[in-house]
Design an enzyme around this catalytic site. Structure first.
Site, mmCIF file in Angstrom:
data_model
loop_
_atom_site.group_PDB
_atom_site.id
_atom_site.type_symbol
_atom_site.label_atom_id
_atom_site.label_comp_id
_atom_site.label_asym_id
_atom_site.label_seq_id
_atom_site.Cartn_x
_atom_site.Cartn_y
_atom_site.Cartn_z
ATOM 1 N NE ARG A 36 -4.344 -1.520 1.828
ATOM 2 C CZ ARG A 36 -5.309 -1.679 2.715
ATOM 3 N NH1 ARG A 36 -5.151 -1.315 3.973
ATOM 4 N NH2 ARG A 36 -6.468 -2.196 2.337
ATOM 5 C CE LYS A 222 -18.979 -16.039 8.433
ATOM 6 N NZ LYS A 222 -19.068 -14.786 9.187
ATOM 7 N N GLY A 378 -7.938 -9.553 0.599
ATOM 8 C CA GLY A 378 -6.696 -9.882 1.309
ATOM 9 C C GLY A 378 -6.130 -11.250 0.980
ATOM 10 N N GLY A 401 -12.392 -4.563 1.258
ATOM 11 C CA GLY A 401 -13.786 -4.142 1.395
ATOM 12 C C GLY A 401 -14.183 -3.110 0.354
HETATM 13 C C1 3PG Z 1 -8.671 -1.941 5.226
HETATM 14 O O1 3PG Z 1 -7.554 -2.444 5.371
HETATM 15 O O2 3PG Z 1 -9.707 -2.630 5.156
HETATM 16 C C2 3PG Z 1 -8.757 -0.458 5.047
HETATM 17 O O3 3PG Z 1 -7.554 0.151 5.387
HETATM 18 C C3 3PG Z 1 -9.916 0.114 5.812
HETATM 19 O O4 3PG Z 1 -9.801 -0.187 7.162
HETATM 20 P P1 3PG Z 1 -11.118 -0.478 8.016
HETATM 21 O O5 3PG Z 1 -11.727 -1.734 7.475
HETATM 22 O O6 3PG Z 1 -10.630 -0.613 9.429
HETATM 23 O O7 3PG Z 1 -12.023 0.705 7.813
#
Ligand code: 3PG
Ligand code: MG
Length: 420
Positions: A36, A222, A378, A401
């Site tokens: 990142r 899931k 991820g 997300g």
């Molecule tokens: C992540 O790694 O999902 C992003 O940096 C956002 O973080 P968060 O899910 O804690 O908002």
């Protein structure tokens, strides 16, 4: 709308929201994956080369409004400096007098990194400092209070700069002070950074102009996590490949024997619904036909193989089997567009990594033959990196997300704030 490539930052102070929420070693606090940070480099370099000065802001983890050393962005300073190739200044908070001073005295070519934004509850606009057992009225009042103090927080951050760049794709799905609210202070001087631009381009290519055949590969534990994206993709894809733990919700829904495999008992109807919708829309669905089973969820478990719908009692499927691998490979390697989110098995354990590794390799093969491939989430990204395939696929997203929500068809607050 301003675009970063056309904007001249010379003599400007630029506040840039980056997503430096990177994994740290739990003992030494060293950055264990700087993807990142590297992702933000094109934006950082453009601003520095133009002769601007940079104020970088980010969150790290979920400190819930509490200052905690393990979430300090101080730990990532060496990794940021190594990547940029010059020294940076670090502000020990986001709002204090020293920080204001550091920001106002910043010279062209200088970089200031602010401390974790989420040390302030104003970043998320959530009342974290509530007493235990607070009544609903107390909660409401605390929320109103934080929303009010959030205004000053945003204003203060904005006061450091002449323009705002959002390059925090991984956090674009959060409606926070630094991702969504601050843009309003720069009505003519807000823009996306290069990372967000390239993420949007890759996702739009898949969503809006995918070359066919288009195959989506959805894995993970899931069905409930993936239902919205699957629904949005059914209108677009030719092939839907299912893998990972959610396989067994589909197998059980169709009457198969799943042993003690993972299953969302309350999602059986949903699974059948997805299959029915896919049929109506002419989408080919590929569900694993065989599996590598284990007698325990353990790296050293005993293993065996069976058809997925004939899993012996006491066993659980932890990876896709050889027959399935061949079927999936064939579909993937004949595709022109590929979207991958979620592993095929428990790939962190060597005994159950083969399915995920082979799928990653197949996606790389298809990409080398000219397919466009987008990988997000991820675990899938970790599998691509573990197998050193990041350069052999078309695009690896820095957002988990955020990517999922965009691909679900949702509007991301961090995108809307700038694009309108
Ligand atoms: C992540 O790694 O999902 C992003 O940096 C956002 O973080 P968060 O899910 O804690 O908002
Ligand atoms: Mg997250």
């Amino acid at each position: 709308m301003q675009t970063i490539d056309k904007y001249t930052f010379s003599g400007k102070k630029v506040i840039v929201r980056v997503d430096f929420n990177v994994p740290l070693n739990k003992q030494t606090f060293e950055v264990t994956d700087d993807t990142r940070i590297r992702g933000a480099l094109p934006t950082i370099k453009k601003i520095l080369n133009d002769g601007g000065s940079l104020i970088l802001m980010s969150h790290l983890g979920r400190p819930n409004g509490q200052v905690q050393d393990k979430f300090s962005l101080r730990h990532i300073v060496p990794a940021v400096e190594n990547n940029i190739g010059r020294k940076i200044k670090f502000a020990a908070d986001c709002m204090g007098d020293d920080t204001k001073q550091l920001a106002s005295s910043l010279k062209p070519g200088e970089i200031l990194l602010l401390e974790n934004l989420r040390f302030y509850e104003e970043e998320e606009g959530k009342p974290y400092h509530l007493a235990e057992g607070a009544s609903d009225d107390d909660k409401k009042a605390a929320k109103a209070k934080v929303k009010e103090s959030q205004k000053n927080f945003v204003k203060q951050l904005a006061s450091y700069a002449n323009c705002y760049v959002n390059d925090a794709f991984g956090t674009a799905h959060r409606a926070h002070a630094s991702t969504a609210l601050i843009a309003a202070y720069f009505p003519d001087n807000s823009m996306f950074g290069f990372l967000i631009e390239s993420e949007l381009k890759a996702m739009d290519k898949v969503l809006k102009s995918a070359e066919k055949p288009f195959t989506a590969i959805m894995g993970g534990a899931k069905v409930s996590d993936k239902i919205l994206i699957i629904e949005n993709l059914l209108d677009r894809v030719d092939n839907l490949i299912i893998g990972g733990g959610m396989t067994y919700t589909f197998i059980k829904a169709q009457g198969g024997k799943i042993g003690k495999s993972l299953c969302e008992e309350d999602k059986l109807d949903l699974a059948l619904n997805i299959l029915q919708m896919a049929k109506e829309k002419g989408v080919n669905v590929f569900i694993p036909v065989d599996a590598v089973n284990a007698d325990a969820f353990d790296a050293n478990a005993n293993t065996g193989q069976s058809k997925t719908n004939e899993t012996p009692d006491g066993w659980m499927g932890l990876d896709i089997g050889p027959e399935t691998i061949e079927i999936f490979k064939g579909v993937i390697e004949a595709s022109k567009t590929i979207l991958w989110n979620g592993p095929m098995g428990v790939f962190e354990m060597d005994k159950f990594a083969k399915g995920t590794t082979t799928i990653a390799q197949s996606i790389a093969n298809a990409s080398q033959k000219g397919a466009f491939s987008l990988i997000g989430g991820g675990d899938s990204v970790a599998a691509i990196n573990k197998n050193k395939l990041a350069d052999k696929v078309s695009y690896v997203s820095t957002g988990g997300g955020a990517m999922l929500e965009y691909m679900e068809g949702k509007e991301l607050p961090g995108i809307k704030a700038i694009r309108g």
